[in-house]
Scaffold this motif. Structure first.
Motif, PDB file in Angstrom:
ATOM      1  N   VAL A 123       0.912  -1.255   0.342  1.00  0.00           N
ATOM      2  CA  VAL A 123      -0.088   0.034   0.337  1.00  0.00           C
ATOM      3  C   VAL A 123       0.898   1.071   0.263  1.00  0.00           C
ATOM      4  O   VAL A 123       0.478   2.430  -0.475  1.00  0.00           O
ATOM      5  CB  VAL A 123      -0.763   0.190   1.438  1.00  0.00           C
ATOM      6  N   LEU A 124       1.841   1.291   0.900  1.00  0.00           N
ATOM      7  CA  LEU A 124       2.994   2.748   0.905  1.00  0.00           C
ATOM      8  C   LEU A 124       3.285   2.666  -0.746  1.00  0.00           C
ATOM      9  O   LEU A 124       3.705   4.092  -1.809  1.00  0.00           O
ATOM     10  CB  LEU A 124       3.885   2.427   1.768  1.00  0.00           C
ATOM     11  N   ALA A 129       3.691   5.933  -5.454  1.00  0.00           N
ATOM     12  CA  ALA A 129       2.555   6.350  -7.085  1.00  0.00           C
ATOM     13  C   ALA A 129       1.647   7.535  -7.619  1.00  0.00           C
ATOM     14  O   ALA A 129       1.964   7.524  -8.491  1.00  0.00           O
ATOM     15  CB  ALA A 129       2.752   4.618  -7.537  1.00  0.00           C
ATOM     16  N   ALA A 130       0.948   6.917  -6.871  1.00  0.00           N
ATOM     17  CA  ALA A 130      -0.579   7.815  -6.685  1.00  0.00           C
ATOM     18  C   ALA A 130      -0.065   9.380  -6.427  1.00  0.00           C
ATOM     19  O   ALA A 130      -0.265  10.090  -7.589  1.00  0.00           O
ATOM     20  CB  ALA A 130      -1.546   7.592  -6.183  1.00  0.00           C
ATOM     21  N   VAL A 168       9.973   6.115   4.405  1.00  0.00           N
ATOM     22  CA  VAL A 168       9.336   5.590   5.389  1.00  0.00           C
ATOM     23  C   VAL A 168       9.747   3.723   4.562  1.00  0.00           C
ATOM     24  O   VAL A 168       9.482   2.492   5.519  1.00  0.00           O
ATOM     25  CB  VAL A 168       7.646   5.531   5.995  1.00  0.00           C
ATOM     26  N   HIS A 169       9.347   4.207   3.522  1.00  0.00           N
ATOM     27  CA  HIS A 169       9.815   3.122   2.404  1.00  0.00           C
ATOM     28  C   HIS A 169      11.352   2.762   2.055  1.00  0.00           C
ATOM     29  O   HIS A 169      12.080   1.312   2.281  1.00  0.00           O
ATOM     30  CB  HIS A 169       9.907   3.341   1.273  1.00  0.00           C
ATOM     31  N   LEU A 172      11.058   0.684   5.934  1.00  0.00           N
ATOM     32  CA  LEU A 172      11.101  -0.687   5.899  1.00  0.00           C
ATOM     33  C   LEU A 172      11.905  -1.349   4.877  1.00  0.00           C
ATOM     34  O   LEU A 172      11.166  -3.141   5.486  1.00  0.00           O
ATOM     35  CB  LEU A 172       9.331  -0.787   5.329  1.00  0.00           C
ATOM     36  N   PHE A 173      11.887  -1.752   3.604  1.00  0.00           N
ATOM     37  CA  PHE A 173      12.790  -2.197   2.799  1.00  0.00           C
ATOM     38  C   PHE A 173      13.966  -2.730   3.416  1.00  0.00           C
ATOM     39  O   PHE A 173      14.784  -2.356   1.843  1.00  0.00           O
ATOM     40  CB  PHE A 173      12.220  -1.656   1.062  1.00  0.00           C
ATOM     41  N   GLY A 174      14.595  -1.733   3.773  1.00  0.00           N
ATOM     42  CA  GLY A 174      16.279  -1.486   4.273  1.00  0.00           C
ATOM     43  C   GLY A 174      17.230  -1.174   3.060  1.00  0.00           C
ATOM     44  O   GLY A 174      17.928  -1.676   3.302  1.00  0.00           O
TER      45      GLY A 174
END
Length: 403
Positions: A123-124, A129-130, A168-169, A172-174
């Motif tokens: 969702v992030l 993207a939106a 944040v992304h 979260l994805f290191g």
């Protein structure tokens, strides 16, 4: 003030060569830079989408940073006037740098969409993207022209939100590399806001059409720069050309009634406004590339020309077309102009109608031996004057409204 008349020098026909056609829209230097960025991205099709997102996003932000803009102008205008005119003509197009911003921002959005559809759904990721797609849509020239306030707010608040979500992304994805790049980007975005201040102004209103806004808060900007001004710093900003006077501290802005915001400022005459960042170079700064220039201005476009005329650092002639200049702008301003430009062509549109600015500029350019013309006017007039003069082999420059 010189008598206005039909130009005596016949305007030659426009060149029909391929080189002349490539100087016309849509083949502007701005669009060439957009195309160059797109081509560079196509050449990197095998590179990881996440890397390309970071590279393009960083370029899109940094190329808009005020210190970077001033550096670009300093580099471009450092060329000596003994260099070939063709080289200096090209360097004078430095203000088209917005093409790098447009190309990089668009490519960053496309690469992020590629990344979104080729990785597990999150969702992030799709929220980012939106937001990116929405910012691109609002920046589309026709949409931006119709909904400028919405465009500005979408870019400001949408951009800030994207930065937070990117951070944040990355956590979260290191993605440690993304974290370092984002730190640079955030610093670049934040820097102008760290210089936000509310400053006193003194406003002189020679007519209901114009306000001469005087600043003296410890900053004396250089000729060819602009200052961003606001009455509500979170919602709306407008940039105006600075008019410093030799030997005096502070500067002036010449603001004409051209919409709700300018009309409100002229009517209300506030005692304070907000400014941010630093004086930033603009198109007028390129006059130093040439041995002499012709300034073509309409209405309050005289403001960006004035500091150059007052300083006299580059020999110049002025062509100014405006409604009743003394009644609109006041005797003091007109006398100040004529003191340094006694041979100025000042065309009163109230009594003489609209002039052929291309023919006037061409005549004055040939009479004075000027190397280039700089036009400060509205979009339609600026594009017309620049395109028609360049089609006749005269380097011409003016705002592009494309970026």
């Amino acid at each position: 003030m010189t008598e206005t008349s039909i130009p005596r020098t016949a305007l030659p026909p426009a060149e029909r060569s391929l080189a002349a056609r490539l100087r016309r829209r849509p083949f502007t230097h701005h669009n060439r830079l957009v195309a160059a960025v797109v081509c560079a991205n196509l050449a990197c099709v095998a590179v990881a989408p996440s890397t390309m997102v970071l590279a393009n996003f960083t370029l899109a932000v940094l190329i808009r940073q005020q210190y970077v803009i001033n550096l670009l102008f300093w580099l471009a205008t450092s060329a000596p006037t003994r260099w070939p005119l063709r080289v200096r003509w090209t360097l004078g197009k430095v203000y088209h740098f917005g093409g790098l911003h447009v190309g990089a921002a668009t490519c960053a959005t496309v690469w992020f969409l590629v990344m979104a559809v080729t990785t597990p759904p999150h969702v992030l990721t799709w929220t980012i993207a939106a937001l990116l797609v929405a910012m691109v849509v609002f920046a589309w020239p026709s949409v931006r022209a119709r909904c400028h306030d919405r465009f500005e707010r979408a870019h400001r608040f949408g951009g800030w939100t994207v930065l937070v979500l990117f951070a944040v992304h990355a956590v979260l994805f290191g993605d440690e590399a993304a974290g370092w790049v984002l730190a640079v980007v955030v610093a670049s975005v934040a820097l102008p806001w760290l210089r936000l201040r509310r400053v006193p102004v003194r406003i002189v209103r020679p007519s209901r059409h114009v306000a001469l806004v005087h600043f003296d808060y410890g900053v004396t900007p250089f000729a060819g720069s602009s200052t961003a001004v606001s009455r509500n710093p979170l919602l709306e900003w407008h940039s105006f050309a600075n008019v410093p006077a030799p030997g005096r501290s502070g500067f002036r802005l010449t603001i004409s009634r051209a919409g709700d915001w300018t009309g409100s400022l002229i009517d209300d005459m506030p005692s304070h406004v907000w400014v941010k960042g630093i004086p930033t170079a603009g198109v007028g700064n390129i006059d130093k590339l040439f041995t002499s220039v012709v300034w073509v201005a309409t209405g309050s476009g005289i403001g960006p020309c004035l500091p150059h005329l007052l300083s006299g650092s580059t020999p110049a002639r002025l062509v100014w077309s405006t409604r009743h200049p003394r009644r609109t702008y006041g005797d003091a301003l007109v006398d100040e102009i004529l003191e340094v430009q006694p041979d100025a062509v000042v065309w009163d549109t109230d009594s003489d109608g609209k002039p052929d600015l291309v023919a006037l500029a061409y005549q004055v350019c040939r009479e004075s031996g000027a190397e280039a013309v700089i036009c400060i006017s509205n979009r339609k007039t600026t594009w017309h004057v620049v395109q028609e003069l360049e089609a006749r082999g005269i380097p011409a420059f003016g705002a592009i409204w494309d970026s």
